[in-house]
Write an enzyme that holds these catalytic residues in place. Structure first.
Site, short mmCIF file in Angstrom:
data_model
loop_
_atom_site.label_atom_id
_atom_site.label_comp_id
_atom_site.label_asym_id
_atom_site.label_seq_id
_atom_site.Cartn_x
_atom_site.Cartn_y
_atom_site.Cartn_z
N ASP A 214 0.82 -1.18 0.13
CA ASP A 214 -0.02 -0.02 -0.06
C ASP A 214 0.83 1.25 -0.05
OD1 ASP A 214 -2.10 1.58 0.03
OD2 ASP A 214 -3.09 0.78 1.97
N GLU B 137 -10.22 7.08 5.68
CA GLU B 137 -9.16 6.55 6.17
C GLU B 137 -8.95 7.00 7.61
OE1 GLU B 137 -5.61 5.78 3.95
OE2 GLU B 137 -6.65 5.89 1.95
C1 BGC Z 1 -5.22 3.34 1.02
C2 BGC Z 1 -5.57 2.00 -0.08
C3 BGC Z 1 -5.58 2.57 -1.59
C4 BGC Z 1 -4.41 3.23 -1.68
C5 BGC Z 1 -4.09 3.79 -3.28
C6 BGC Z 1 -4.11 4.03 0.31
O1 BGC Z 1 -3.88 5.27 1.19
O2 BGC Z 1 -4.97 2.56 2.38
O3 BGC Z 1 -6.54 1.47 0.26
O4 BGC Z 1 -5.77 1.42 -2.36
O5 BGC Z 1 -4.24 4.44 -0.99
O6 BGC Z 1 -5.03 5.04 -3.38
#
Ligand code: BGC
Length: 613
Positions: free
Chosen positions: A334, A530
């Site tokens: 990630d 998030e």
């Molecule tokens: C998130 C992921 C996401 C990625 C790409 C990260 O901040 O945790 O779930 O897929 O960003 O955008």
């Protein structure tokens, strides 16, 4: 004596040998390929790039056979490139896609072309793809995106309910159809890779990513996740139409409050302290199901397990995920996940790749990454076997998604984005996702000819709020910034001509306004995503509670519709409300809410997560 063995001949042969030796020595020193190129012969590089007849170009062969052929033609540098996943805004120049032979690009949430139109998206992705195909071996890119509730970063796309709402339908076939429609909207913009579904199991309602999950029950998460993967990976012309990415392996929904190293986050990316048996039973299980369903990519979480970052855990990524569960696809890290393993970036990268990360979401500094990799491979700190294994996994997925064979998306196919059929599907999902939390004296459904209705609330006329995070922007937007139908509009379209309907967001109705039969308050959370959404006490705002109070005073009966990404604590307040509906973050088609309120369809949604009033 044989004629050729005449002593005079011997002398000639020696001179000839010496001459040849000198010739090749000089050529070697001058670097033969460059020399041949200079004097007009095809260079070694050019010959290597003549691949029309190569086995990997042959669509009749298996993905495995094609991958082996391609791998055997690749330089170490090309393999290093395949492991890199770069945010498109991190590119110095478009040519770097070709010159660094990047394996993947992504648009982080909110990262888009200068103009946010489907056409511009297609143009942008095609330009990157064209560059990738200019590489010697013409290896196409994977372009990744978080189309987690429809292709929500694209203006005009159908915005479906977030996963928690999908799960409330308990309709697996419907979830598959949503994922299939999402993939088709992505494909129209040239994108074949979705960073979804989330298979996190949400155990703490204070977490800012609860709505991205299918809920708190491992079994439900597993089944809904599998249904979603099926839809994304629908077979089209013999290929998977797109790749799904079950995420985040593993346990991000069960971290300890206050454990994240980022002081702004309270739960997200924190530490999971469960014992192994519980971790397996509660959190690893959905990934097992996803692998059985044919998942070819799995994203490693940014969280830790007992103090160790998942991205650096060879026990979790290699021993369990790959060896024990038999995952043959690739593990992608990630956002900055690998570099979070260790303070020293080089050490972090070596540890992450050796732990089992195959593709690295850098997501920015790819030049530095190439240098680290060359150093690590040169020093034997990353083995060639590990590099080959990672590249093999990535390339196989590309073959299986038909990237080497399928024609580019055409502008004429863009009309699928946000089309009527997809919006009708989204509305159906909204209808089936509404959960009746309270319904005193069977107040709901209302009659469409209810005489006098008052509607109020911060989320009544607000597509941004009903859609939540990951819509146009990472943190979502507040207000009507995308095409769609708000709940208020939906209600207006549903009630009969005889109904008097008045709306005021704050329930500041004129004193002359007669007392209503029914008041409908539509309130809830403002968008977040998030860890930004981690909060100690998910509840309604003071402003919303005030609106509800005012409306209560003006109506015989009160219905409260909650727009939220998780259960809110409303147990006290709800005592004086007649009916309560959990509406989730249902996306662009608010008419589906009105359909259930007025009995066009019955309420059939079921809680995917505990919520007691
Ligand atoms: C998130 C992921 C996401 C990625 C790409 C990260 O901040 O945790 O779930 O897929 O960003 O955008």
């Amino acid at each position: 004596m044989h004629q050729n063995e005449h002593p005079h001949h011997h002398k000639h042969t020696l001179w000839l040998l010496a001459g040849l030796f000198l010739f090749f020595f000089v050529l070697n020193v001058m670097h033969l390929p460059t020399f041949l190129e200079k004097i007009g012969f095809a260079s070694e590089k050019e010959a290597r790039c003549q691949t029309k007849e190569a086995a990997y170009r042959n669509a009749e062969l298996s993905a495995e056979a094609r991958t082996e052929d391609l791998l055997s033609r690749m330089t170490m540098r090309e393999k290093i490139g395949q492991l890199a996943l770069v945010e498109k805004n991190g590119l110095t120049t478009l040519d770097d896609v070709r010159d660094y032979g990047l394996g993947g690009l992504l648009s982080g949430s909110g990262s888009r072309p200068a103009q946010n139109t489907p056409q511009a998206w297609l143009g942008m992705v095609t330009a990157y793809q064209t560059k990738a195909k200019e590489t010697c071996l013409g290896i196409p890119l994977l372009y990744g995106i978080d189309a987690i509730h429809g292709h929500g970063g694209v203006q005009g796309a159908t915005v479906f309910p977030h996963a928690l709402g999908l799960s409330a339908t308990r309709d697996l076939a419907l979830i598959t159809r949503v994922a299939d429609a999402t993939a088709k909207e992505m494909l129209a913009t040239g994108i074949h890779w979705n960073f979804a579904p989330s298979l996190d199991v949400a155990k703490d309602m204070r977490w800012g990513r609860v709505y991205e999950t299918f809920g708190s029950d491992t079994q439900i998460v597993s089944e809904a996740g599998a249904a979603y993967i099926q839809g994304i990976q629908t077979i089209q012309d013999g290929y998977l139409q797109a790749l799904a990415t079950p995420k985040h392996f593993v346990g991000n929904g069960d971290t300890v409050w206050g454990s994240p190293s980022n002081p702004d986050y309270k739960l997200d990316q924190g530490d999971v302290t469960l014992d192994e048996e519980t971790l397996r039973r509660e959190h690893i299980a959905p990934f097992k199901k996803a692998i059985d369903e044919g998942a070819l990519v799995i994203m490693a979480g940014l969280n830790s397990w007992n103090g160790k970052k998942i991205s650096g855990s060879s026990y979790l990524l290699t021993d369990i995920l790959k060896d024990e569960l038999g995952f043959t696809g690739f593990v992608v890290s990630d956002w900055y996940g690998v570099y979070a393993i260790h303070d020293d970036q080089y050490t972090a990268l070596v540890q992450g790749i050796n732990a089992g990360i195959d593709m690295i979401m850098l997501p920015f500094e790819y030049k530095q990454y190439v240098a680290y990799m060359e150093r690590a491979l040169g020093a034997g700190e990353i083995s060639e076997t590990r590099l080959n294994d990672a590249a093999r996994r990535i390339l196989q997925a590309k073959f299986k998604a038909g990237l080497f064979d399928r024609p580019d998306a055409k502008p004429s196919e863009l009309s699928i984005i946000g089309n009527e059929a997809h919006r009708a599907l989204a509305r159906e999902v909204v209808q089936k996702s509404q959960v009746l939390l309270k319904n005193t004296d069977s107040l709901l459904p209302l009659s469409t000819s209810t005489t006098h209705l008052l509607v109020a609330g911060s989320a009544a006329d607000n597509l941004g709020r009903q859609s939540g995070g990951w819509t146009i922007e990472w943190q979502g937007t507040d207000g009507n910034n995308i095409p769609g139908t708000t709940i208020l509009e939906g209600i207006r379209q549903t009630v009969s001509k005889e109904t008097t309907l008045e709306f005021d967001a704050h329930a500041n109705f004129a004193t002359s306004t007669p007392h209503a039969d029914v008041g409908i308050a539509i309130v809830g959370e403002t968008p977040y995503a998030e860890g930004v959404g981690d909060t100690a006490h998910p509840a309604l705002s003071a402003e919303d509670l005030e609106t509800i109070q005012k409306l209560r005073a003006r109506s015989d009966k009160l219905i409260v519709i909650i727009i939220s990404g998780r259960p809110l604590d409303i147990s006290e307040e709800a005592q004086t409300w007649d009916a309560v509906v959990a509406s989730w973050l249902h996306g662009s088609e608010g008419k589906g809410v009105a359909d259930t309120l007025f009995g066009v369809v019955p309420f059939t949604g079921t809680l995917p997560i505990p919520w007691e009033l």
